[in-house]
Design a protein around this motif. Structure first.
Motif, PDB file in Angstrom:
ATOM      1  N   GLY A   1       0.790  -1.219   0.000  1.00  0.00           N
ATOM      2  CA  GLY A   1       0.000   0.000   0.000  1.00  0.00           C
ATOM      3  C   GLY A   1       0.825   1.273   0.000  1.00  0.00           C
ATOM      4  O   GLY A   1       0.286   2.361  -0.239  1.00  0.00           O
ATOM      5  N   ARG A   2       2.112   1.164   0.237  1.00  0.00           N
ATOM      6  CA  ARG A   2       2.971   2.348   0.225  1.00  0.00           C
ATOM      7  C   ARG A   2       3.370   2.754  -1.195  1.00  0.00           C
ATOM      8  O   ARG A   2       3.886   3.855  -1.397  1.00  0.00           O
ATOM      9  CB  ARG A   2       4.226   2.080   1.050  1.00  0.00           C
ATOM     10  N   LEU A   3       3.151   1.856  -2.156  1.00  0.00           N
ATOM     11  CA  LEU A   3       3.536   2.142  -3.539  1.00  0.00           C
ATOM     12  C   LEU A   3       2.413   2.873  -4.266  1.00  0.00           C
ATOM     13  O   LEU A   3       1.256   2.861  -3.836  1.00  0.00           O
ATOM     14  CB  LEU A   3       3.852   0.826  -4.264  1.00  0.00           C
TER      15      LEU A   3
ATOM     16  N   ALA B   1      -8.712  -8.721   1.350  1.00  0.00           N
ATOM     17  CA  ALA B   1      -9.597  -7.825   2.097  1.00  0.00           C
ATOM     18  C   ALA B   1      -8.960  -6.465   2.365  1.00  0.00           C
ATOM     19  O   ALA B   1      -9.535  -5.425   1.998  1.00  0.00           O
ATOM     20  CB  ALA B   1     -10.041  -8.494   3.394  1.00  0.00           C
ATOM     21  N   PRO B   2      -7.778  -6.383   2.984  1.00  0.00           N
ATOM     22  CA  PRO B   2      -7.219  -5.044   3.238  1.00  0.00           C
ATOM     23  C   PRO B   2      -6.794  -4.322   1.961  1.00  0.00           C
ATOM     24  O   PRO B   2      -6.938  -3.092   1.857  1.00  0.00           O
ATOM     25  CB  PRO B   2      -6.008  -5.330   4.144  1.00  0.00           C
ATOM     26  N   LEU B   3      -6.278  -5.055   0.978  1.00  0.00           N
ATOM     27  CA  LEU B   3      -5.787  -4.404  -0.229  1.00  0.00           C
ATOM     28  C   LEU B   3      -6.933  -3.814  -1.046  1.00  0.00           C
ATOM     29  O   LEU B   3      -6.845  -2.679  -1.550  1.00  0.00           O
ATOM     30  CB  LEU B   3      -4.994  -5.406  -1.071  1.00  0.00           C
TER      31      LEU B   3
ATOM     32  N   ASP C   1     -14.706   1.076  16.727  1.00  0.00           N
ATOM     33  CA  ASP C   1     -14.777   2.448  17.243  1.00  0.00           C
ATOM     34  C   ASP C   1     -13.394   3.076  17.389  1.00  0.00           C
ATOM     35  O   ASP C   1     -13.264   4.304  17.387  1.00  0.00           O
ATOM     36  CB  ASP C   1     -15.485   2.457  18.599  1.00  0.00           C
ATOM     37  N   LEU C   2     -12.373   2.241  17.524  1.00  0.00           N
ATOM     38  CA  LEU C   2     -11.001   2.733  17.669  1.00  0.00           C
ATOM     39  C   LEU C   2     -10.238   2.745  16.349  1.00  0.00           C
ATOM     40  O   LEU C   2      -9.014   2.928  16.339  1.00  0.00           O
ATOM     41  CB  LEU C   2     -10.238   1.857  18.677  1.00  0.00           C
ATOM     42  N   ARG C   3     -10.938   2.548  15.246  1.00  0.00           N
ATOM     43  CA  ARG C   3     -10.270   2.479  13.943  1.00  0.00           C
ATOM     44  C   ARG C   3      -9.606   3.813  13.623  1.00  0.00           C
ATOM     45  O   ARG C   3     -10.084   4.881  14.026  1.00  0.00           O
ATOM     46  CB  ARG C   3     -11.274   2.122  12.857  1.00  0.00           C
ATOM     47  N   PRO C   4      -8.505   3.763  12.893  1.00  0.00           N
ATOM     48  CA  PRO C   4      -7.807   5.005  12.540  1.00  0.00           C
ATOM     49  C   PRO C   4      -8.373   5.592  11.247  1.00  0.00           C
ATOM     50  O   PRO C   4      -9.353   5.088  10.683  1.00  0.00           O
ATOM     51  CB  PRO C   4      -6.375   4.517  12.344  1.00  0.00           C
ATOM     52  N   GLY C   5      -7.715   6.621  10.747  1.00  0.00           N
ATOM     53  CA  GLY C   5      -8.045   7.124   9.427  1.00  0.00           C
ATOM     54  C   GLY C   5      -7.590   6.139   8.360  1.00  0.00           C
ATOM     55  O   GLY C   5      -6.804   5.216   8.620  1.00  0.00           O
ATOM     56  N   THR C   6      -8.062   6.319   7.150  1.00  0.00           N
ATOM     57  CA  THR C   6      -7.756   5.360   6.086  1.00  0.00           C
ATOM     58  C   THR C   6      -6.277   5.302   5.744  1.00  0.00           C
ATOM     59  O   THR C   6      -5.816   4.334   5.131  1.00  0.00           O
ATOM     60  CB  THR C   6      -8.558   5.709   4.818  1.00  0.00           C
ATOM     61  N   ALA C   7      -5.515   6.295   6.153  1.00  0.00           N
ATOM     62  CA  ALA C   7      -4.073   6.246   5.909  1.00  0.00           C
ATOM     63  C   ALA C   7      -3.430   5.084   6.646  1.00  0.00           C
ATOM     64  O   ALA C   7      -2.399   4.557   6.231  1.00  0.00           O
ATOM     65  CB  ALA C   7      -3.421   7.566   6.334  1.00  0.00           C
ATOM     66  N   HIS C   8      -4.033   4.669   7.758  1.00  0.00           N
ATOM     67  CA  HIS C   8      -3.490   3.581   8.572  1.00  0.00           C
ATOM     68  C   HIS C   8      -4.308   2.299   8.411  1.00  0.00           C
ATOM     69  O   HIS C   8      -4.234   1.414   9.268  1.00  0.00           O
ATOM     70  CB  HIS C   8      -3.469   3.987  10.049  1.00  0.00           C
ATOM     71  N   LEU C   9      -5.065   2.198   7.327  1.00  0.00           N
ATOM     72  CA  LEU C   9      -5.979   1.070   7.146  1.00  0.00           C
ATOM     73  C   LEU C   9      -5.250  -0.267   7.184  1.00  0.00           C
ATOM     74  O   LEU C   9      -5.620  -1.172   7.950  1.00  0.00           O
ATOM     75  CB  LEU C   9      -6.742   1.232   5.825  1.00  0.00           C
ATOM     76  N   THR C  10      -4.212  -0.426   6.365  1.00  0.00           N
ATOM     77  CA  THR C  10      -3.545  -1.727   6.300  1.00  0.00           C
ATOM     78  C   THR C  10      -2.788  -2.026   7.589  1.00  0.00           C
ATOM     79  O   THR C  10      -2.667  -3.187   7.997  1.00  0.00           O
ATOM     80  CB  THR C  10      -2.585  -1.784   5.105  1.00  0.00           C
TER      81      THR C  10
END
Length: 753
Positions: free
Chosen positions: A80-82, A140-142, A338-347
């Motif tokens: 996901g960093r690419l 799923a995460p990708l 409820d503790l999920r981060p922003g989508t930048a930290h999804l993976t």
């Protein structure tokens, strides 16, 4: 679009802006998760004939799956960093490369000298399924990251619910559809076709994002990146994912060991675990909020029985235990959402969740059997859940005006003291005849105290522990202190003495495996399923007459060694036993049948089918297969190929005896069809002994190539008749195709068998 708007967009807004693309990504995730949970039992089923039915093989399989899932999530996180275009090229290329290993099957890997089986089995399974499992587990995460790359798509979190819905469908599809309807070869080909569909969907998802500029995608990915994730949050993510994962496995162990050894029971906890994700990660929060609200009450009531080990065996207990798992998993996964981060930290979020799930699985499946003599991991995980679930007091009396903190603490101490008294009364009533109803009423009052102290989490956990101790925990602890139990990868065994009846019993969970009289005058009597009128008792007593004085006898399944004292002078005996613990019971003197009656018998440790295949042909005149007295069915010992192994080991006029007593599975039709398929004659003996104190109803099947031998067997004891085996299944079980569903005694699942 700001992070807050993007992250908390409701389902209506998401559907409006995402349109058909959302459906494409949902379909891609669904198919990937479906294939992932379909291939797990399929590969384990393929491995049975080669590796044997030992539970540590299944543990090795779970270890491989957890490791590959964690690796897949790590790959998705790094990929996901690419730039999005490079992600698509790399992922599609890896899918195609992994597809070159299909169709699914075991690789040809011989045992490696110097490498233990505990390492060789994971290596074999990893090489067989590793490439496709690894790349599919990243779906799923990708796909969620690709979906979120478009700022107009909305929040991706609900797509994780779709992932678990696909997993749940795959889990159910295998035992209900794939296994009954398809051979292993057909299953593998069908899975290969599904993998091709998955590649096409991934390509379509990549094309759906091809016009998205890298600048826009990068901006969407970097949204909220300025908010770092602290180690406390990551640790909480790990705990909230580890406890439900471990509890799912411990619930299966607890149910099958101490409550209800029902076939296919493992499907229920895993299915509930997956469904909890569907609810917890849904855009609509009403259901998970309601479940979280009632979870503390469920934990107090159902969790209070988590230390019970007396084999209550009712569907009410099964229902309560499964409800406990579902509510806890939904509440903790809801808190995780409820503790999920922003989508930048999804993976990273999903990688941590996967690591937590692996930690819970490792603790329950691998460490607990080595650390504990009983399923102690189950109550420990229930207590851990009580420490993590959202607690919102139902009564709120502590916050009312006029109640001083000092008075509240005094009331708390009084309530805890009352809880201790109630637990003591409950424990006392459990031992009294007809005391179950009184114990249940007292448990309701104890649950009420737990509700009253919900404002103090420590007190809430303490009341739960007190309830566990009162509702069976004291007696479970006493069994541990007295050294009555032994645990191995093959099960939890309890050896218990009854001084009044002068009897020593061996139980595997809720299943009686044998007993021996402590009266020296009766210490050599074969009891339970092996009495004088049982099929095996009749057959072994007839062996000198039908096979001569020097018969060679093999027994698969040592147990307490009850059959050893049916040996006659001049005979040679060989026992096969998969669990070394069983042999220790005999060699340590806890059961003396083997030592007293066949001290020169050969005992071979290992899976019987594999060990028999290594011996010389025609080595036995009589072969007793006593591997079916438990409610867990080792299917690989009842297939057409297994029958050929037995026949190879028998002399041309040899006698094969199968023990098929089972509360939930009717094995007679399977044996009847397999016997017919193998050209064997078959007799059946259903024994209902008059003395129910020392003997147990049993059913034995006698088979031989020589019909005359069976006729001679029947003539030796004409007053205890054998009957022709008339039952037939639609087709014989084979290594390639077998299903227990058509043979389940469904009526026995509705009561206390």
């Amino acid at each position: 679009m700001t992070e807050s708007v993007q992250e908390f967009a409701g389902p209506a807004s998401i559907g409006k802006v995402a349109g058909g693309q959302r459906g494409l990504f949902v379909a891609t995730i669904l198919v990937g998760s479906f294939l992932l949970f379909l291939v797990q039992p399929m590969v384990a089923r393929m491995a049975l004939p080669r590796l044997g039915g030992a539970p540590n093989v299944w543990n090795s399989a779970m270890l491989v799956y957890q490791a590959l899932l964690l690796a897949g999530y790590a790959y998705a996180h790094l990929l996901g960093r690419l730039p999005l275009r490079k992600q698509a090229i790399i992922h599609v290329a890896l899918l195609v490369l992994a597809g070159l290993t299909l169709p699914v099957g075991l690789v040809s890997l011989a045992p490696i000298a110097g490498l233990s089986e505990a390492l060789w089995v994971p290596l074999l399974l990893g090489l067989s399924i590793g490439p496709v499992f690894f790349v599919v587990s990243a779906q799923a995460p990708l796909m969620q990251r690709w979906f979120a790359a478009d700022p107009q798509s909305g929040a991706p979190w609900a797509l994780y619910a779709a992932s678990n819905l696909g997993s749940f469908a795959g889990l159910l599809a295998y035992p209900l559809l794939a296994e009954p309807l398809l051979t292993l070869r057909q299953q593998s080909l069908a899975w290969t076709a599904g993998f091709g569909v998955l590649i096409a969907l991934v390509v379509a998802a990549a094309l759906a994002r091809r016009r998205l500029s890298e600048a826009v995608a990068a901006a969407a990915a970097d949204t909220g990146a300025e908010a770092p994730i602290g180690w406390r949050t990551v640790t909480l993510w790990l705990a909230l994912s580890a406890v439900p994962s471990g509890l799912m496995l411990s619930t299966t162990t607890h149910l099958t060991t101490d409550i209800f050894a029902m076939p296919l029971l493992w499907v229920i906890p895993l299915g509930l675990y997956l469904l909890s994700f569907v609810i917890a990660f849904s855009d609509r929060r009403g259901a998970v909020t309601a479940i979280s609200r009632v979870t503390p009450v469920v934990v107090l009531f159902a969790g209070g029985y988590a230390m019970m080990s007396n084999g209550s065996g009712t569907l009410w207990m099964v229902g309560g235990t499964c409800l406990l798992l579902f509510c806890v998993a939904a509440a903790l996964h809801g808190r995780l959402y409820d503790l999920r981060p922003g989508t930048a930290h999804l993976t990273r979020f999903y990688l941590t969740m996967s690591a937590g799930g692996a930690v819970g699985g490792l603790f329950t499946a691998l460490l607990a059997p080595l650390m504990f003599d009983w399923a102690w991991e189950h109550p420990l995980l229930v207590l851990a859940a009580a420490a993590l679930i959202p607690l919102r007091p139902l009564l709120g009396w502590r916050e009312r005006d006029g109640i001083e903190p000092g008075i509240a603490r005094v009331v708390l101490m009084v309530l805890l003291t009352l809880a201790l008294l109630l637990a003591w009364w409950i424990g006392s009533n459990l031992l009294e005849p007809g005391g179950a109803l009184a114990a249940l009423l007292l448990s309701v009052f104890l649950m009420g105290i737990g509700i009253m102290v919900m404002a103090w989490r420590g007190a809430f956990v303490a009341v739960l522990l007190i309830a566990m101790m009162g509702q069976g925990g004291i007696w479970t602890i006493r069994s541990t202190i007295d050294g009555e139990r032994t645990r191995s990868y093959f099960g939890i065994y309890t050896v218990r003495d009854n001084s009044e009846e002068k009897m020593r019993t061996l139980a595997h969970g809720t299943t009686l495996h044998g007993e021996q009289s402590l009266d020296p005058a009766r210490s050599h009597e074969a009891l339970t399923y092996y009495g004088p009128t049982s099929g095996v008792g009749l057959a072994l007593s007839a062996v000198p007459a039908i096979k001569g004085p020097h018969a060679r006898i093999g027994v698969v399944g040592l147990g307490t060694g009850s059959l050893a004292c049916r040996a006659r002078p001049g005979q040679s005996w060989t026992f096969f036993e998969i669990d070394p613990v069983m042999l220790q019971f005999s060699t340590s003197g806890r059961f003396t049948f083997l030592r007293d009656c066949t001290p020169n018998a050969r005992v071979i440790i290992g899976d019987a089918r594999l060990e028999l295949g290594e011996l010389s042909p025609a080595i036995f005149d009589v072969l007793v297969i006593d591997a079916f007295s438990s409610d867990a069915i080792p299917m690989h010992l009842l297939t057409r190929e297994a029958m050929q192994v037995y026949l190879r080991s028998l002399a041309p006029r040899g006698l094969l005896l199968l023990h098929i007593s089972n509360r939930y599975i009717d094995l007679a039709p399977v044996i009847g069809t397999t016997a017919q398929d193998s050209g064997l004659s078959a007799l059946s003996r259903l024994d209902i002994p008059k003395d129910g104190a020392g003997y147990t109803p049993s059913r034995w099947i006698a088979l031989s190539r020589d019909a005359g031998l069976l006729n001679a067997l029947a003539r030796v004891h004409p007053d205890t008749p054998w009957k022709r085996l008339e039952e037939r299944a639609a087709e014989p079980w084979t290594d390639d195709h077998a299903s227990i569903l058509p043979h389940v005694r469904w009526e026995n699942l509705t009561g206390n068998p």
